[in-house]
Scaffold this active site. Structure first.
Site, PDB file in Angstrom:
ATOM      1  N   GLY A 187      21.038  10.577  -5.154  1.00  0.00           N
ATOM      2  CA  GLY A 187      21.976   9.867  -6.028  1.00  0.00           C
ATOM      3  C   GLY A 187      22.081  10.568  -7.366  1.00  0.00           C
ATOM      4  O   GLY A 187      21.452  11.604  -7.583  1.00  0.00           O
ATOM      5  N   GLU A 194      28.184  13.342  -4.647  1.00  0.00           N
ATOM      6  CA  GLU A 194      26.738  13.405  -4.430  1.00  0.00           C
ATOM      7  C   GLU A 194      26.431  13.794  -2.989  1.00  0.00           C
ATOM      8  O   GLU A 194      25.525  14.598  -2.724  1.00  0.00           O
ATOM      9  CB  GLU A 194      26.095  12.043  -4.735  1.00  0.00           C
ATOM     10  CG  GLU A 194      26.149  11.637  -6.203  1.00  0.00           C
ATOM     11  CD  GLU A 194      25.209  12.473  -7.079  1.00  0.00           C
ATOM     12  OE1 GLU A 194      24.314  13.134  -6.543  1.00  0.00           O
ATOM     13  OE2 GLU A 194      25.401  12.462  -8.312  1.00  0.00           O
ATOM     14  N   GLU A 241      24.261  17.014  -1.949  1.00  0.00           N
ATOM     15  CA  GLU A 241      22.943  16.851  -1.325  1.00  0.00           C
ATOM     16  C   GLU A 241      22.903  17.309   0.119  1.00  0.00           C
ATOM     17  O   GLU A 241      21.858  17.683   0.625  1.00  0.00           O
ATOM     18  CB  GLU A 241      22.511  15.376  -1.377  1.00  0.00           C
ATOM     19  CG  GLU A 241      22.566  14.745  -2.756  1.00  0.00           C
ATOM     20  CD  GLU A 241      21.356  15.114  -3.617  1.00  0.00           C
ATOM     21  OE1 GLU A 241      20.504  15.873  -3.158  1.00  0.00           O
ATOM     22  OE2 GLU A 241      21.284  14.611  -4.755  1.00  0.00           O
ATOM     23  N   PRO A 254      16.751  -5.633 -14.328  1.00  0.00           N
ATOM     24  CA  PRO A 254      16.543  -4.957 -15.618  1.00  0.00           C
ATOM     25  C   PRO A 254      15.480  -3.863 -15.612  1.00  0.00           C
ATOM     26  O   PRO A 254      15.652  -2.836 -16.249  1.00  0.00           O
ATOM     27  CB  PRO A 254      16.158  -6.111 -16.553  1.00  0.00           C
ATOM     28  CG  PRO A 254      16.864  -7.282 -15.984  1.00  0.00           C
ATOM     29  CD  PRO A 254      16.814  -7.093 -14.483  1.00  0.00           C
ATOM     30  N   ASP A 255      14.395  -4.044 -14.882  1.00  0.00           N
ATOM     31  CA  ASP A 255      13.332  -3.035 -14.935  1.00  0.00           C
ATOM     32  C   ASP A 255      13.299  -2.135 -13.699  1.00  0.00           C
ATOM     33  O   ASP A 255      12.268  -1.553 -13.394  1.00  0.00           O
ATOM     34  CB  ASP A 255      11.980  -3.724 -15.112  1.00  0.00           C
ATOM     35  CG  ASP A 255      11.706  -4.674 -13.963  1.00  0.00           C
ATOM     36  OD1 ASP A 255      12.601  -4.822 -13.088  1.00  0.00           O
ATOM     37  OD2 ASP A 255      10.615  -5.270 -13.921  1.00  0.00           O
ATOM     38  N   GLU A 311      13.298  18.899  -2.708  1.00  0.00           N
ATOM     39  CA  GLU A 311      13.159  18.958  -1.270  1.00  0.00           C
ATOM     40  C   GLU A 311      13.900  17.796  -0.621  1.00  0.00           C
ATOM     41  O   GLU A 311      13.763  16.647  -1.040  1.00  0.00           O
ATOM     42  CB  GLU A 311      11.661  18.885  -0.929  1.00  0.00           C
ATOM     43  CG  GLU A 311      11.364  18.961   0.547  1.00  0.00           C
ATOM     44  CD  GLU A 311       9.882  18.720   0.815  1.00  0.00           C
ATOM     45  OE1 GLU A 311       9.498  18.722   1.984  1.00  0.00           O
ATOM     46  OE2 GLU A 311       9.115  18.528  -0.163  1.00  0.00           O
TER      47      GLU A 311
END
Lengths: 229, 229
Positions: B47, B63, B67, B86-87, B117
């Site tokens: 991401g 992306e 990738e 939030p965290d 990798e």
DNA sequence: ATAATAGTGTCTCTTAGACAATATTTC
DNA sequence: GAAATATTGTCTAAGAGACACTATTAT
């Protein structure tokens, strides 16, 4: 994988709501009349900024409470999708996370904390007349999600009061799908599909005719077999 | 309804990918090993940041290209859900929009533009061993979405090469669902469900035994009737 | 011939949909 | 009784799942 957040300009994150109900035999959505530019005077979906310490669903529940005085306990609330086209808001770059709320037709004040005018409007006519921002697309996606979910989940009950008759449940399907269903076959399917509805001791005559048994929502999360459109 | 964006601290918006494939008879997901803190050395979903002028799906496609060297034409790409606890990232407030990508088992380099990798890993063992951030939850949601969609959409073909046999299609179901299906009944259902697959003139013996007719994905967006689990 | 996979046919059981018939209210 | 809605029953067609059987290749 954030590596250098400061390389990019800030993006505002908002939460918008598609609040659907069945009201006066029509499939309706809660709308807010905009009190400022852009789209001044146009109808829009309720919503607002994500606050610094809030989770997404928490913000959706708070907006719902502010706009409708409906608590998250009284409605079914689920994430719908996110929208982030660069010019979706002409003032700044915003990404909005839309939530879908399904509510029974309570005697809702529909008066929010904002001074803005709030109103239930039939989904079809509103989609035809247009909405502010990209809210038309969001509403369309929400309506399609709701229609699809009635097939394979017991979510139709979210449009009903805590106790409801099979006919009331059937009318939800008829109004949301815009089709007619055979009352007798529907009765058999609804009562025999495991976990869809469970009977209560009560009956009611509020729909006229012979008293109808009252049911509550069952515990199933998926309908086996589904109720196909 | 943005009214005062500057009242709130900026939130970083990222896009994460759940890239699923069927590889070596197992349901696998593309993972990246983290090269920095936090979660240094842990596996994570690929991401990155949403760029200022990009739409969400555009960022997901970019992306994916970076990738996996897979173009958005070769895979099925759809929005999964957004996550904004939030965290969820200890460094800063982030909201991520997760996309689900379903790909055939091409001889993919799986070497991204990053030095990081990249590796295909079986979904089940990865969910058991854990992922960085809240990527375990995102992966779980993506896997469940994929499993559910096989039932009522023709999406299983997204895990197959452009031309495939009915047996190859069946193995997708068996691997993704972790069940065994009767080859004969499956053959009848797959070929008779309107718009699921359409025959080509060719045949192949790559699976051994009698030559099997090759099919292409049909035009249906929904399966009637669904292929229930 | 044997093994392996592809594909068709058949049988039974369940469900969907059409619709007759009966039940219990109000007016 | 007439009208309205609820609920059960019956019939037919279609689909699901179990599984016998035939077809076509490689070795």
């Amino acid at each position: 994988m954030p590596t250098a957040a400061n390389d990019y300009p800030p993006i505002a994150v908002t939460v918008d709501l598609v609040v659907l109900t069945v009201r006066e035999e029509k499939f309706q959505v809660l709308t807010i009349r905009r009190g400022e530019e852009p789209f001044l005077g146009h109808w829009a979906l309720p919503g607002g900024f994500l606050r610094p310490d809030e989770d997404l669903e928490e913000a959706a529940g708070r907006e719902l409470q502010e706009e409708t005085a409906l608590s998250a306990q009284q409605v079914h609330l689920e994430q719908l999708a996110s929208y982030g086209t660069p010019d979706r808001d002409p003032r700044m770059r915003t990404v909005t996370v839309a939530y879908l709320a399904l509510a029974a037709d309570l005697p809702t004040p529909t008066a929010g904390s904002d001074a803005a005018e709030a109103r239930w409007q039939p989904v079809e006519s509103l989609l035809a007349s247009g909405l502010a921002f990209d809210h038309g697309r969001i509403l369309r996606d929400g309506v399609e999600r709701a229609r699809a979910k009635l097939e394979y989940t017991p979510l139709a009950a979210a449009f009903c009061p805590p106790e409801f008759t099979i006919s009331e449940l059937r009318r939800v399907y008829e109004v949301v799908w815009g089709t007619e269903l055979d009352a007798r076959n529907f009765h058999r399917k609804a009562t025999k599909t495991e976990g869809f509805v469970e009977p209560t001791p009560g009956t009611t005559t509020r729909d006229g005719g012979r008293p109808a048994r009252l049911y509550r929502a069952g515990h199933a999360t998926t309908l086996h077999p589904p109720l196909l459109r």
